[in-house]
Design a protein around this motif. Structure first.
Motif, PDB file in Angstrom:
ATOM      1  N   ALA A 180       0.727  -1.308  -0.123  1.00 14.57           N
ATOM      2  CA  ALA A 180       0.021  -0.090   0.089  1.00 14.57           C
ATOM      3  C   ALA A 180       0.790   1.299  -0.062  1.00 14.57           C
ATOM      4  N   ALA A 181       2.009   1.320   0.832  1.00 10.59           N
ATOM      5  CA  ALA A 181       2.902   2.401   0.904  1.00 10.59           C
ATOM      6  C   ALA A 181       3.617   2.533  -0.563  1.00 10.59           C
ATOM      7  N   TYR A 182       3.781   1.547  -1.283  1.00 14.60           N
ATOM      8  CA  TYR A 182       4.648   1.540  -2.484  1.00 14.60           C
ATOM      9  C   TYR A 182       3.713   2.320  -3.470  1.00 14.60           C
ATOM     10  N   LEU A 183       2.319   1.472  -3.536  1.00 14.10           N
ATOM     11  CA  LEU A 183       1.470   2.045  -4.538  1.00 14.10           C
ATOM     12  C   LEU A 183       0.993   3.714  -4.358  1.00 14.10           C
ATOM     13  N   PHE A 184       0.997   3.973  -3.062  1.00  9.54           N
ATOM     14  CA  PHE A 184       0.605   5.035  -2.833  1.00  9.54           C
ATOM     15  C   PHE A 184       1.656   6.165  -3.348  1.00  9.54           C
ATOM     16  N   SER A 185       2.838   5.905  -3.055  1.00  4.41           N
ATOM     17  CA  SER A 185       4.110   6.426  -3.544  1.00  4.41           C
ATOM     18  C   SER A 185       4.055   6.796  -4.970  1.00  4.41           C
TER      19      SER A 185
END
Length: 216
Positions: free
Chosen positions: A189-194
């Motif tokens: 989720a953190a990667y996709l948001f970044s």
């Protein structure tokens, strides 16, 4: 003359937002305790709606319901503080990103438990979400590379780093599957948001770059 002791001015929007988020988490945690109490005093066994491994009936509503259900007081007590602290930190850091990350964490954690748990086992508890929030906050520090996010990631590692042992099958009757996949879901989720932020930034910068090129 301004007297701060008698300041009756309304709170700022930021202060109201922080207060509202904190209150929402207090109510959410209180709601988990109310569900546990209701499960204890009613003849219906709520935990039957948890995630039943590799059963279509246990896939839904199991994935959605499981984080709200707990085996007993000790189970919920062990999840209460880390859920409140990590959830509050993630929400205060960026409420929109948190709203984006939470469904990803819940679904991936639940699918991991559903696929890999023992046959006919039922998985309940918010610990998959706790591990997901841990992974999400650490992932923000890695992928966003903002000083504040890195500082939060370091703080989280210092306080809750020992929790990472929970992603390994070290204790019976503890769903390491939900822990591991929740943690993976949080990082994802953190990667996709970044990546979303990066694309948004590139889209906003492109017209300006094009305009400069045409004006040359």
């Amino acid at each position: 003359m301004h007297n701060p002791m008698n300041d009756n001015s309304p709170p700022t929007p930021q202060r109201r937002s922080w207060t509202s988020i904190a209150l929402a988490w207090v109510m959410a945690v209180a709601g988990l305790w109310l569900i546990l109490f209701a499960n204890a005093v009613t003849p219906i066994e709520f935990n039957q709606w948890g995630i039943t491994a590799r059963s279509l009936d246990g896939l839904f509503p199991g994935i959605v319901a499981a984080p709200f259900l707990h085996v007993g007081i000790g189970h919920l007590a062990s999840n209460t503080i880390p859920l409140f602290v990590l959830g509050l930190v993630a929400s205060l850091r960026d409420i929109r990103a948190f709203a984006f990350a939470l469904p990803i964490i819940v679904v991936i954690s639940g699918l991991g438990a559903w696929l890999l748990s023992g046959s006919n086992s039922i998985t309940v508890g918010a610990s998959g979400v706790v591990f997901g929030l841990l992974g999400y906050l650490l992932g923000r520090g890695v992928f966003l590379r903002h000083i504040s996010d890195i500082a939060i990631a370091v703080f989280v590692m210092v306080i809750y780093g020992s929790m990472l042992w929970g992603v390994l099958p070290t204790r019976p009757y503890i769903s390491w599957q939900a822990h591991l996949f929740g943690f993976i879901g949080g990082i994802l989720a953190a990667y996709l948001f970044s990546r979303m932020l990066q694309r948004t930034s590139e889209t906003q910068e492109w017209p300006g770059a094009l305009h400069s090129h045409q004006a040359t």
